[in-house]
Design a protein around this motif. Structure first.
Motif, PDB file in Angstrom:
ATOM      1  N   ARG A  53     -30.745   7.235  20.490  1.00  0.00           N
ATOM      2  CA  ARG A  53     -30.920   5.933  19.859  1.00  0.00           C
ATOM      3  C   ARG A  53     -30.407   5.932  18.426  1.00  0.00           C
ATOM      4  O   ARG A  53     -29.991   4.894  17.907  1.00  0.00           O
ATOM      5  N   ARG A  54     -30.408   7.089  17.787  1.00  0.00           N
ATOM      6  CA  ARG A  54     -29.895   7.201  16.412  1.00  0.00           C
ATOM      7  C   ARG A  54     -28.441   7.668  16.386  1.00  0.00           C
ATOM      8  O   ARG A  54     -27.630   7.174  15.618  1.00  0.00           O
ATOM      9  N   SER A  55     -28.110   8.631  17.244  1.00  0.00           N
ATOM     10  CA  SER A  55     -26.783   9.247  17.214  1.00  0.00           C
ATOM     11  C   SER A  55     -25.745   8.526  18.059  1.00  0.00           C
ATOM     12  O   SER A  55     -24.545   8.641  17.820  1.00  0.00           O
ATOM     13  N   GLY A  56     -26.208   7.805  19.088  1.00  0.00           N
ATOM     14  CA  GLY A  56     -25.281   7.184  20.019  1.00  0.00           C
ATOM     15  C   GLY A  56     -24.747   8.137  21.067  1.00  0.00           C
ATOM     16  O   GLY A  56     -23.859   7.770  21.841  1.00  0.00           O
ATOM     17  N   ILE A  57     -25.288   9.343  21.131  1.00  0.00           N
ATOM     18  CA  ILE A  57     -24.855  10.350  22.104  1.00  0.00           C
ATOM     19  C   ILE A  57     -26.014  10.632  23.052  1.00  0.00           C
ATOM     20  O   ILE A  57     -27.115  10.984  22.608  1.00  0.00           O
ATOM     21  N   PRO A  58     -25.822  10.471  24.360  1.00  0.00           N
ATOM     22  CA  PRO A  58     -26.922  10.714  25.310  1.00  0.00           C
ATOM     23  C   PRO A  58     -27.517  12.112  25.173  1.00  0.00           C
ATOM     24  O   PRO A  58     -26.811  13.085  24.900  1.00  0.00           O
ATOM     25  N   PHE A  59     -28.821  12.196  25.350  1.00  0.00           N
ATOM     26  CA  PHE A  59     -29.570  13.458  25.371  1.00  0.00           C
ATOM     27  C   PHE A  59     -29.530  14.208  24.031  1.00  0.00           C
ATOM     28  O   PHE A  59     -29.578  15.433  24.001  1.00  0.00           O
ATOM     29  N   THR A  60     -29.450  13.474  22.934  1.00  0.00           N
ATOM     30  CA  THR A  60     -29.545  14.107  21.615  1.00  0.00           C
ATOM     31  C   THR A  60     -30.747  13.538  20.876  1.00  0.00           C
ATOM     32  O   THR A  60     -31.257  12.471  21.209  1.00  0.00           O
ATOM     33  N   ASP A  61     -31.209  14.280  19.892  1.00  0.00           N
ATOM     34  CA  ASP A  61     -32.323  13.838  19.038  1.00  0.00           C
ATOM     35  C   ASP A  61     -33.588  13.529  19.829  1.00  0.00           C
ATOM     36  O   ASP A  61     -34.291  12.550  19.561  1.00  0.00           O
ATOM     37  N   SER A  62     -33.890  14.361  20.819  1.00  0.00           N
ATOM     38  CA  SER A  62     -35.114  14.166  21.594  1.00  0.00           C
ATOM     39  C   SER A  62     -35.537  15.493  22.197  1.00  0.00           C
ATOM     40  O   SER A  62     -34.708  16.383  22.402  1.00  0.00           O
ATOM     41  N   VAL A  63     -36.821  15.609  22.485  1.00  0.00           N
ATOM     42  CA  VAL A  63     -37.329  16.828  23.127  1.00  0.00           C
ATOM     43  C   VAL A  63     -36.692  17.006  24.498  1.00  0.00           C
ATOM     44  O   VAL A  63     -36.233  18.093  24.857  1.00  0.00           O
ATOM     45  N   ALA A  64     -36.638  15.921  25.271  1.00  0.00           N
ATOM     46  CA  ALA A  64     -36.049  15.988  26.605  1.00  0.00           C
ATOM     47  C   ALA A  64     -34.602  16.435  26.534  1.00  0.00           C
ATOM     48  O   ALA A  64     -34.156  17.310  27.289  1.00  0.00           O
ATOM     49  N   GLY A  65     -33.855  15.835  25.625  1.00  0.00           N
ATOM     50  CA  GLY A  65     -32.449  16.176  25.497  1.00  0.00           C
ATOM     51  C   GLY A  65     -32.236  17.615  25.049  1.00  0.00           C
ATOM     52  O   GLY A  65     -31.367  18.315  25.579  1.00  0.00           O
ATOM     53  N   ASP A  66     -33.013  18.057  24.072  1.00  0.00           N
ATOM     54  CA  ASP A  66     -32.864  19.426  23.580  1.00  0.00           C
ATOM     55  C   ASP A  66     -33.073  20.445  24.700  1.00  0.00           C
ATOM     56  O   ASP A  66     -32.308  21.410  24.831  1.00  0.00           O
ATOM     57  N   ARG A  67     -34.085  20.227  25.513  1.00  0.00           N
ATOM     58  CA  ARG A  67     -34.370  21.171  26.601  1.00  0.00           C
ATOM     59  C   ARG A  67     -33.256  21.171  27.638  1.00  0.00           C
ATOM     60  O   ARG A  67     -32.831  22.230  28.116  1.00  0.00           O
ATOM     61  N   LEU A  68     -32.777  19.979  27.977  1.00  0.00           N
ATOM     62  CA  LEU A  68     -31.714  19.889  28.975  1.00  0.00           C
ATOM     63  C   LEU A  68     -30.405  20.473  28.446  1.00  0.00           C
ATOM     64  O   LEU A  68     -29.742  21.261  29.137  1.00  0.00           O
ATOM     65  N   LEU A  69     -30.023  20.109  27.226  1.00  0.00           N
ATOM     66  CA  LEU A  69     -28.761  20.593  26.674  1.00  0.00           C
ATOM     67  C   LEU A  69     -28.765  22.103  26.493  1.00  0.00           C
ATOM     68  O   LEU A  69     -27.716  22.748  26.618  1.00  0.00           O
ATOM     69  N   ASP A  70     -29.926  22.693  26.233  1.00  0.00           N
ATOM     70  CA  ASP A  70     -30.017  24.157  26.140  1.00  0.00           C
ATOM     71  C   ASP A  70     -29.591  24.813  27.450  1.00  0.00           C
ATOM     72  O   ASP A  70     -28.874  25.821  27.447  1.00  0.00           O
ATOM     73  N   VAL A  71     -30.032  24.239  28.576  1.00  0.00           N
ATOM     74  CA  VAL A  71     -29.637  24.797  29.874  1.00  0.00           C
ATOM     75  C   VAL A  71     -28.140  24.624  30.100  1.00  0.00           C
ATOM     76  O   VAL A  71     -27.454  25.536  30.556  1.00  0.00           O
ATOM     77  N   LEU A  72     -27.615  23.451  29.761  1.00  0.00           N
ATOM     78  CA  LEU A  72     -26.181  23.214  29.937  1.00  0.00           C
ATOM     79  C   LEU A  72     -25.357  24.167  29.085  1.00  0.00           C
ATOM     80  O   LEU A  72     -24.290  24.640  29.507  1.00  0.00           O
ATOM     81  N   ARG A  73     -25.842  24.480  27.889  1.00  0.00           N
ATOM     82  CA  ARG A  73     -25.144  25.470  27.059  1.00  0.00           C
ATOM     83  C   ARG A  73     -25.196  26.847  27.706  1.00  0.00           C
ATOM     84  O   ARG A  73     -24.187  27.568  27.739  1.00  0.00           O
ATOM     85  N   ASN A  74     -26.357  27.209  28.212  1.00  0.00           N
ATOM     86  CA  ASN A  74     -26.533  28.547  28.775  1.00  0.00           C
ATOM     87  C   ASN A  74     -25.607  28.798  29.966  1.00  0.00           C
ATOM     88  O   ASN A  74     -25.173  29.935  30.190  1.00  0.00           O
TER      89      ASN A  74
END
Length: 219
Positions: A53-74
């Protein structure tokens, strides 16, 4: 078919009617973001739930997004560059992309109004694997892109990281990351690694999904 675009954010120029819903203190929308030729398409709910909502990029700046993006990075589907996610073979988007004011959620009619934009983008990406995040996105994907909805209970604990055959692609539902237990990240990591190591493309026949609906795109 390979899409010819080097744009990471909103690669097909979606123009949803977000003016009335727009949050005054943020961007118009968290547009689809990633590799336009991706094999993996991650689908969330809306920016107020899964971030952006702040960045305009899905799954950023949120607890849900941080957890999901960590897996995608891994698993190698995502890196970081200059503080922003750098996708590789993955596309991130929402059922409802408009950014609303903090605490607000889309109505059913607002979801319905933006559904054609989501569908047009999904078909343009033509990913081999759809990865819906949370109950609403999972229900929508199962009902609209598989013949499995009536055969499956919408129990996200059971569906999490499962592999479901859809109409031309595979579906891997994800329990909402805010509800993950200690093993949920591990299960998703293992599923994605197994798919990346295998030949998930052989189960897909995507030619009939390649449409070009100019009502929802800007050239």
């Amino acid at each position: 078919m390979e899409n010819v675009t080097d744009r990471t954010s909103n690669p097909f120029g979606m123009r949803p009617p977000c003016e009335d819903a727009r949050a005054a203190d943020g961007p118009e929308a968290a547009f689809g973001y990633g590799d336009a030729n991706a094999d993996f398409h991650v689908i969330g709910d809306h920016p107020g739930v899964h971030g952006g909502r702040r960045s305009g990029i899905p799954f950023t700046d949120s607890v849900a997004g941080d957890r999901l993006l960590d897996v995608l990075r891994n698993v190698g589907l995502l890196a970081d560059a200059d503080g922003e996610p750098e996708p590789s073979n993955v596309f991130l988007s929402y059922l409802y992309m408009c950014c609303q004011a903090d605490g607000e959620s889309p109505t059913e009619s607002e979801y319905a109004e933006l559904e054609p934009f989501f569908d047009a983008e999904l078909r343009a990406i033509a990913a081999h694997v759809l990865v819906p995040v949370g109950e609403r996105a999972t229900e929508h994907v199962l009902e609209n892109y598989t013949a499995q909805a009536e055969r499956l209970d919408l129990d996200m604990r059971e569906l999490h990281a499962a592999e479901i055959k859809g109409s031309g692609f595979l579906v891997v539902p994800i329990r909402d990351p805010t509800e993950w237990t200690d093993t949920d990240a591990e299960r998703l990591d293992a599923r994605l690694r197994a798919m990346l190591a295998g030949d998930y493309r052989q189960t897909s026949d995507l030619s009939r999904f390649l449409v070009d609906d100019e009502r929802y795109m800007v050239r």
